[in-house]
Design a protein around this motif. Structure first.
Motif, mmCIF file in Angstrom:
data_model
loop_
_atom_site.group_PDB
_atom_site.id
_atom_site.type_symbol
_atom_site.label_atom_id
_atom_site.label_comp_id
_atom_site.label_asym_id
_atom_site.label_seq_id
_atom_site.Cartn_x
_atom_site.Cartn_y
_atom_site.Cartn_z
ATOM 1 N N LEU A 1 0.894 49.345 100.998
ATOM 2 C CA LEU A 1 0.488 48.844 102.309
ATOM 3 C C LEU A 1 -0.843 48.104 102.239
ATOM 4 N N ASP A 2 -1.794 48.637 101.481
ATOM 5 C CA ASP A 2 -3.086 47.960 101.350
ATOM 6 C C ASP A 2 -2.935 46.580 100.718
ATOM 7 N N SER A 3 -2.098 46.494 99.678
ATOM 8 C CA SER A 3 -1.900 45.184 99.041
ATOM 9 C C SER A 3 -1.129 44.241 99.963
ATOM 10 N N TRP A 4 -0.188 44.779 100.719
ATOM 11 C CA TRP A 4 0.575 43.958 101.659
ATOM 12 C C TRP A 4 -0.345 43.399 102.747
ATOM 13 N N ILE A 5 -1.224 44.243 103.278
ATOM 14 C CA ILE A 5 -2.181 43.790 104.291
ATOM 15 C C ILE A 5 -3.106 42.726 103.713
ATOM 16 N N ALA A 6 -3.605 42.954 102.507
ATOM 17 C CA ALA A 6 -4.492 41.976 101.874
ATOM 18 C C ALA A 6 -3.771 40.652 101.634
ATOM 19 N N GLU A 7 -2.510 40.719 101.214
ATOM 20 C CA GLU A 7 -1.730 39.498 100.975
ATOM 21 C C GLU A 7 -1.494 38.738 102.281
ATOM 22 N N HIS A 8 -1.215 39.459 103.372
ATOM 23 C CA HIS A 8 -1.037 38.816 104.671
ATOM 24 C C HIS A 8 -2.329 38.126 105.116
ATOM 25 N N GLY A 54 -3.842 10.681 89.240
ATOM 26 C CA GLY A 54 -4.356 11.890 88.582
ATOM 27 C C GLY A 54 -3.451 13.083 88.842
ATOM 28 N N PRO A 55 -3.801 14.207 88.234
ATOM 29 C CA PRO A 55 -2.995 15.407 88.447
ATOM 30 C C PRO A 55 -3.103 15.877 89.893
ATOM 31 N N VAL A 56 -2.012 16.429 90.397
ATOM 32 C CA VAL A 56 -1.962 16.895 91.775
ATOM 33 C C VAL A 56 -2.490 18.324 91.815
ATOM 34 N N LYS A 57 -3.430 18.567 92.720
ATOM 35 C CA LYS A 57 -3.973 19.918 92.869
ATOM 36 C C LYS A 57 -3.329 20.554 94.086
ATOM 37 N N GLY A 58 -3.217 21.864 94.078
ATOM 38 C CA GLY A 58 -2.659 22.560 95.228
ATOM 39 C C GLY A 58 -1.643 23.587 94.799
ATOM 40 N N PHE A 59 -0.564 23.650 95.511
ATOM 41 C CA PHE A 59 0.455 24.668 95.316
ATOM 42 C C PHE A 59 1.270 24.370 94.070
ATOM 43 N N SER A 60 1.500 25.369 93.241
ATOM 44 C CA SER A 60 2.264 25.156 92.018
ATOM 45 C C SER A 60 3.486 26.074 92.000
ATOM 46 N N LEU A 61 4.335 25.844 91.056
ATOM 47 C CA LEU A 61 5.533 26.657 90.897
ATOM 48 C C LEU A 61 5.163 28.084 90.526
ATOM 49 N N VAL A 62 4.125 28.246 89.751
ATOM 50 C CA VAL A 62 3.669 29.582 89.368
ATOM 51 C C VAL A 62 3.222 30.358 90.605
ATOM 52 N N ASP A 63 2.504 29.691 91.523
ATOM 53 C CA ASP A 63 2.094 30.348 92.761
ATOM 54 C C ASP A 63 3.317 30.772 93.580
ATOM 55 N N LEU A 64 4.303 29.904 93.643
ATOM 56 C CA LEU A 64 5.516 30.217 94.383
ATOM 57 C C LEU A 64 6.236 31.411 93.771
ATOM 58 N N LEU A 65 6.388 31.426 92.456
ATOM 59 C CA LEU A 65 7.052 32.538 91.783
ATOM 60 C C LEU A 65 6.271 33.836 91.967
ATOM 61 N N HIS A 66 4.955 33.738 91.900
ATOM 62 C CA HIS A 66 4.116 34.914 92.113
ATOM 63 C C HIS A 66 4.332 35.477 93.514
ATOM 64 N N THR A 67 4.369 34.618 94.506
ATOM 65 C CA THR A 67 4.569 35.055 95.885
ATOM 66 C C THR A 67 5.947 35.683 96.063
ATOM 67 N N LEU A 116 7.865 37.091 93.717
ATOM 68 C CA LEU A 116 7.919 38.370 93.007
ATOM 69 C C LEU A 116 7.114 39.440 93.724
ATOM 70 N N LEU A 117 5.983 39.069 94.281
ATOM 71 C CA LEU A 117 5.182 40.023 95.038
ATOM 72 C C LEU A 117 5.942 40.505 96.272
ATOM 73 N N THR A 118 6.596 39.588 96.961
ATOM 74 C CA THR A 118 7.373 39.962 98.142
ATOM 75 C C THR A 118 8.540 40.869 97.761
ATOM 76 N N LEU A 119 9.236 40.550 96.678
ATOM 77 C CA LEU A 119 10.341 41.400 96.229
ATOM 78 C C LEU A 119 9.841 42.778 95.810
ATOM 79 N N GLY A 120 8.695 42.831 95.158
ATOM 80 C CA GLY A 120 8.118 44.118 94.766
ATOM 81 C C GLY A 120 7.752 44.967 95.962
#
Length: 152
Positions: free
Chosen positions: A60-67, A101-114, A116-120
């Motif tokens: 719950l603490d990690s879920w609240i922090a993620e929100h 130049g290279p694009v900064k911002g949201f990446s596929l790794v960030d998406l996968l992390h999110t 996996l975190l939600t599934l966990g």
């Protein structure tokens, strides 16, 4: 209507949606805080043979922090949408060359992390519900009205 006006309205709508979603995440985190506080109060005091309370508390603490983190990210996104709308609200201008130049911002790794975190978190919630049900059956006996024969 010119394309710039459509961009302006689209960016303003995206900014509004981002702010609305951030507010819903903040309300969700605020709704979960009392539950996390209750787990913190009963940690070590309640009968907990499987040590589920500390696990649920950390989930719950990690879920609240993620929100809260996601809500702050959405606030920043809303501001960028508003800035983009203000940029496009002016008169039509010559198109600028695209940056190379290279694009900064949201990446596929960030998406996968999110994801996996939600599934966990979802798996932890389902597991905790199962643990609570098994603990209730162990301590109180059959608490399900169907199994007790109360409902037919």
């Amino acid at each position: 209507m010119s394309d710039y006006v459509h961009l302006h309205h689209g960016d303003l709508e995206s900014a509004r949606l981002s702010r609305d979603h951030a507010e819903r995440l903040r309300r969700s985190a605020a709704d979960l805080r009392p539950l996390a506080h209750a787990f913190a109060l009963y940690d070590g005091r309640a009968y907990d043979p499987n040590s589920a309370i500390p696990t649920l508390r950390s989930v719950l603490d990690s879920w609240i922090a993620e929100h809260e983190t996601t809500a702050r990210d959405l606030d920043r996104l809303a501001i960028s949408y508003q800035d983009n709308a203000a940029f496009h609200a002016g008169p039509a201008r010559e198109s600028d060359p695209l940056p190379t130049g290279p694009v900064k911002g949201f990446s596929l790794v960030d998406l996968l992390h999110t994801v996996l975190l939600t599934l966990g978190i979802a798996a932890a919630v389902v597991l905790s519900a199962y643990v609570i049900r098994v603990a209730r059956q162990h301590v109180l006996g059959f608490n399900d009205p169907v199994q007790a024969g109360a409902v037919r």
